[in-house]
Design a protein around this motif. Structure first.
Motif, short mmCIF file in Angstrom:
data_model
loop_
_atom_site.label_atom_id
_atom_site.label_comp_id
_atom_site.label_asym_id
_atom_site.label_seq_id
_atom_site.Cartn_x
_atom_site.Cartn_y
_atom_site.Cartn_z
N GLY A 79 0.83 -1.20 0.00
CA GLY A 79 0.00 0.00 0.00
C GLY A 79 0.87 1.25 0.00
O GLY A 79 2.10 1.19 0.07
N GLY A 80 0.23 2.40 -0.09
CA GLY A 80 0.94 3.67 -0.12
C GLY A 80 -0.05 4.80 -0.06
O GLY A 80 -1.24 4.60 0.23
N ASN A 81 0.41 6.02 -0.34
CA ASN A 81 -0.47 7.18 -0.28
C ASN A 81 0.11 8.31 -1.12
O ASN A 81 1.21 8.21 -1.67
N PHE A 82 -0.64 9.42 -1.19
CA PHE A 82 -0.23 10.53 -2.04
C PHE A 82 1.04 11.20 -1.53
O PHE A 82 1.80 11.75 -2.33
N ASN A 83 1.31 11.16 -0.24
CA ASN A 83 2.55 11.75 0.26
C ASN A 83 3.76 11.05 -0.35
O ASN A 83 4.76 11.70 -0.70
N ILE A 84 3.68 9.74 -0.51
CA ILE A 84 4.78 8.99 -1.12
C ILE A 84 4.91 9.32 -2.60
O ILE A 84 6.00 9.64 -3.09
N SER A 85 3.81 9.26 -3.32
CA SER A 85 3.88 9.49 -4.77
C SER A 85 4.23 10.93 -5.09
O SER A 85 5.02 11.20 -6.02
N SER A 86 3.70 11.90 -4.34
CA SER A 86 4.01 13.30 -4.63
C SER A 86 5.48 13.60 -4.35
O SER A 86 6.11 14.38 -5.07
N THR A 87 6.05 12.98 -3.31
CA THR A 87 7.48 13.19 -3.03
C THR A 87 8.34 12.58 -4.13
O THR A 87 9.36 13.16 -4.53
N TYR A 88 7.95 11.44 -4.62
CA TYR A 88 8.63 10.83 -5.79
C TYR A 88 8.62 11.81 -6.97
O TYR A 88 9.65 12.01 -7.64
N GLU B 260 -3.91 20.87 -1.91
CA GLU B 260 -4.73 20.02 -1.06
C GLU B 260 -5.99 20.78 -0.68
O GLU B 260 -5.92 21.91 -0.18
N VAL B 261 -7.15 20.19 -0.92
CA VAL B 261 -8.43 20.82 -0.60
C VAL B 261 -9.20 19.88 0.32
O VAL B 261 -9.31 18.68 0.04
N ASN B 262 -9.74 20.44 1.39
CA ASN B 262 -10.46 19.65 2.38
C ASN B 262 -11.89 20.16 2.52
O ASN B 262 -12.11 21.33 2.85
N ASN B 263 -12.85 19.30 2.20
CA ASN B 263 -14.27 19.56 2.48
C ASN B 263 -14.77 20.87 1.89
O ASN B 263 -15.48 21.64 2.54
N ASP B 264 -14.40 21.14 0.66
CA ASP B 264 -14.86 22.32 -0.07
C ASP B 264 -15.33 21.85 -1.44
O ASP B 264 -14.54 21.72 -2.38
N LEU B 265 -16.63 21.56 -1.55
CA LEU B 265 -17.16 20.95 -2.76
C LEU B 265 -16.92 21.81 -3.99
O LEU B 265 -16.51 21.30 -5.05
N GLN B 266 -17.15 23.12 -3.89
CA GLN B 266 -16.97 23.98 -5.05
C GLN B 266 -15.52 24.04 -5.49
O GLN B 266 -15.22 24.02 -6.69
N LYS B 267 -14.60 24.11 -4.55
CA LYS B 267 -13.18 24.15 -4.91
C LYS B 267 -12.73 22.83 -5.51
O LYS B 267 -11.90 22.80 -6.43
N ILE B 268 -13.25 21.72 -5.00
CA ILE B 268 -12.90 20.42 -5.58
C ILE B 268 -13.37 20.35 -7.02
O ILE B 268 -12.63 19.92 -7.92
N LYS B 269 -14.59 20.79 -7.28
CA LYS B 269 -15.09 20.82 -8.65
C LYS B 269 -14.21 21.72 -9.52
O LYS B 269 -13.89 21.40 -10.67
N LEU C 116 -8.18 6.88 -5.56
CA LEU C 116 -8.71 6.92 -6.91
C LEU C 116 -8.70 8.37 -7.38
O LEU C 116 -8.31 9.27 -6.64
N VAL C 117 -9.13 8.59 -8.61
CA VAL C 117 -9.25 9.96 -9.11
C VAL C 117 -10.70 10.25 -9.46
O VAL C 117 -11.45 9.37 -9.90
N MET C 118 -11.09 11.50 -9.23
CA MET C 118 -12.41 11.97 -9.62
C MET C 118 -12.25 12.87 -10.84
O MET C 118 -11.43 13.79 -10.84
N VAL C 119 -13.03 12.60 -11.87
CA VAL C 119 -12.85 13.26 -13.16
C VAL C 119 -14.06 14.08 -13.57
O VAL C 119 -14.09 14.63 -14.67
N THR D 104 -14.51 13.98 0.36
CA THR D 104 -14.01 15.36 0.25
C THR D 104 -12.99 15.71 1.33
O THR D 104 -12.50 16.84 1.36
N ASP D 105 -12.67 14.75 2.22
CA ASP D 105 -11.79 15.07 3.35
C ASP D 105 -10.40 15.52 2.89
O ASP D 105 -9.89 16.55 3.32
N TYR D 106 -9.76 14.71 2.06
CA TYR D 106 -8.41 15.00 1.58
C TYR D 106 -8.39 14.79 0.07
O TYR D 106 -8.44 13.65 -0.41
N THR D 107 -8.33 15.87 -0.67
CA THR D 107 -8.25 15.78 -2.13
C THR D 107 -7.03 16.54 -2.61
O THR D 107 -6.64 17.55 -2.01
#
Length: 555
Positions: free
Chosen positions: A250-259, A282-291, A334-337, A384-387
């Motif tokens: 397993g892994g996470n975005f901190n690992i891949s972004s540092t790579y 990084e956007v947290n719990n802001d639906l409009q900004k995520i969109k 995953l990714v949201m498109v 929407t917690d961590y995007t």
């Protein structure tokens, strides 16, 4: 110190701007210039009017590229000189894209004799087939965008660029902000512009969703900006990650972004590294900004609890997903498109309180879900917690990176509860070069960052700041120096950043931390934390710790 030579150059941080401009069109009457036409597609004509641009009046009929009435709607030409007068740069980069950006000064009269003379138009307007972007955002309009004689024409009334009252004199207020797109449609899908099969991947039985999601995020960021299609290597990411991982760990975005930030990847199918990450949000719990980030950057990365056999969260019949339980932790990236505000809540196995869902792309190939995609309720407890969105990258040449945070940021720290708080790194130049930018991480919205730099050994005096700016988003940002600092081979130089926000835990740190099972190698005499008066070696606070600010040099 980690030094990485790259084929890169600096990418400027983009700022939020608001431009207010006024255009007044005074109608002479209902008379129209004789040049007009009607085709099977459009009818158009040239109104015989005066145009007042930033206080100076022109006769529309004297302009080589006049304002047009197309199907009785006023259309404005995006010529270079007209745009410059209104405070924009218009760049027809190639046959596929028109880019509109704000200039540093507005309101100057740029209409010259070259703009006045014989009519340059020929033929009839046709629908514009190029992508039109304003400050990086796709230009969405209720009315069509047209192309005539090499120039793009946009409707004044129904675009995010020009908004007009068409009764009597026309006063237009032009507002452009890269912080939010002016118009967020009810339904949006990045793949309206691309073939999904170019980006769908299958992780198989491995626990590598994080690597697939990160690479797809980068691939779509590049495709959205350039139209170029890549298939980056997950195997290379896993084998060269900054911390030990495996196909089953397993892994996470901190690992891949540092790579990505370290310039190790991404690596394409031919084994080439064409890009380095220079900014993410990084956007947290802001639906409009995520969109907004999906629309601007092609996708955002998020995480959910995923268990296909748990029928309380996943409806395989409608390919819909909704988890309302905090007790079911995040297990899958995953990714949201895209999104659909009209998606009926009755499609979910357990119904949320309102309609609406993100369009998510999984990494299980096109045989899973709806050809590889599914819907996630806006009300999902984790979605929407961590995007994360990739906001900037570079593909240019002759740059090197200096940094100590080889494994990325472990936490943010304070110093004596001081606000502001400072971080300093001491480096040695490997070659004669120029320091062109400083990379920083931010953990709050609207942090105020000042940067400093100097040659020699840091003597615990910062001097004057080189640049101060408010960073609107959390994430990583590379701030260009106003004037590059010349570095001498094998001689010391230092960089520093001042962090100011609503609290004092703002300095990005890499250090041994609870739960970390890998080695961190910070050395004494290299990184310092400060309240602006007292500078303390970070290894006196965190053994083997370092400050996570970075130097980007060009040689």
């Amino acid at each position: 110190m980690k030094l990485k030579h790259l084929s890169r150059k600096q990418t400027n941080i983009k700022f939020c701007v608001l431009i207010i401009l006024v255009i007044t069109l005074s109608l002479f009457g209902s008379n129209m210039q004789s040049y007009s036409a009607t085709t099977s597609q459009v009818s158009f004509r040239i109104p015989q009017i005066n145009i007042t641009l930033v206080g100076k009046t022109y006769n529309n009929s004297e302009l080589k590229y006049p304002i047009l009435l197309i199907n009785e709607q006023i259309y404005f030409p995006l010529t270079w000189e007209m745009a410059q007068t209104l405070g924009f740069d218009v760049n027809y980069t190639d046959d596929s894209e028109v880019i509109i950006k704000k200039r540093t000064s507005i309101g100057a009269d740029m209409i010259s004799s070259n703009s006045i003379g014989n009519l340059a138009l020929a033929g009839s307007p046709i629908l514009e087939d190029r992508s039109v972007r304003v400050q990086g955002y796709p230009l969405y309009s209720e009315l069509p965008i047209y192309h005539l004689s090499g120039v793009t024409y946009v409707a004044i009334e129904h675009t995010p660029v020009l908004n007009a009252d068409l009764t009597g004199n026309i006063e237009n207020t032009i507002g452009i902000s890269p912080d939010q797109p002016v118009f967020l449609p009810l339904v949006y899908n990045t793949y309206n512009k691309f073939q999904p099969t170019d980006f769908l991947r299958d992780q198989g039985s491995a626990s590598t969703c994080w690597a697939f999601a990160a690479n797809t995020l980068f691939e779509l960021a590049i495709a959205s900006r350039t139209g170029k299609i890549y298939d980056f290597s997950e195997d290379h990411l896993i084998a060269n990650a900054p911390v030990p991982v495996s196909p089953i760990s397993g892994g996470n975005f901190n690992i891949s972004s540092t790579y990505f930030l370290n310039g190790i990847g991404p690596i394409d199918a031919l084994g080439n590294q064409n890009y380095r990450l220079t900014g993410y949000s990084e956007v947290n719990n802001d639906l409009q900004k995520i969109k907004s980030n999906i629309m601007k950057y092609g996708a955002v990365l998020s995480s959910i609890y995923l268990n296909e056999s748990d029928t309380s969260v996943y409806n395989s019949g409608s390919f819909s997903y909704y988890n309302s339980s905090e007790g079911k932790p995040r297990t899958h990236e995953l990714v949201m498109v895209g999104w659909d505000d009209t998606y009926d809540k009755s499609n979910f196995q357990v119904k949320p309180s309102r309609n609406g869902a993100f369009i998510a792309q999984n990494s299980f190939g096109n045989s899973w879900g709806s050809n590889g995609f599914f819907y996630i309720s806006y009300e999902d407890v984790h979605i929407t917690d961590y995007t994360y969105a990739i906001t900037d990258y570079t593909s240019s040449i002759n740059t090197s990176l200096y940094y100590y945070d080889e494994t990325g940021v472990t936490h943010f720290d304070a110093y004596e509860e001081s606000i502001p708080v400072f971080g300093v790194n001491q480096f040695t130049a490997e070659s004669s070069s120029k320091l062109i930018s400083i990379g920083v991480y931010t953990t709050e919205l609207n942090e105020v960052i000042s940067i400093y730099a100097g040659n020699g050994i840091f003597n615990r005096a910062l001097g004057n700041e080189l640049r101060t700016m408010t960073i609107k988003d959390k994430g990583y940002h590379e701030i260009p120096l106003p004037i590059p600092l010349t570095l001498v081979s094998k001689k010391g130089f230092w960089i520093a950043a001042r962090f100011e926000g609503s609290q004092s835990f703002l300095v990005p740190i890499e250090a041994p931390y609870p739960g970390i099972d890998y080695t961190i190698k910070g050395l004494p005499g290299k990184s310092f934390i400060s309240n602006g008066k007292t500078f303390e070696d970070i290894t006196q606070i965190w053994q083997q710790g370092s400050i996570a600010i970075r130097a980007v040099t060009q040689y």
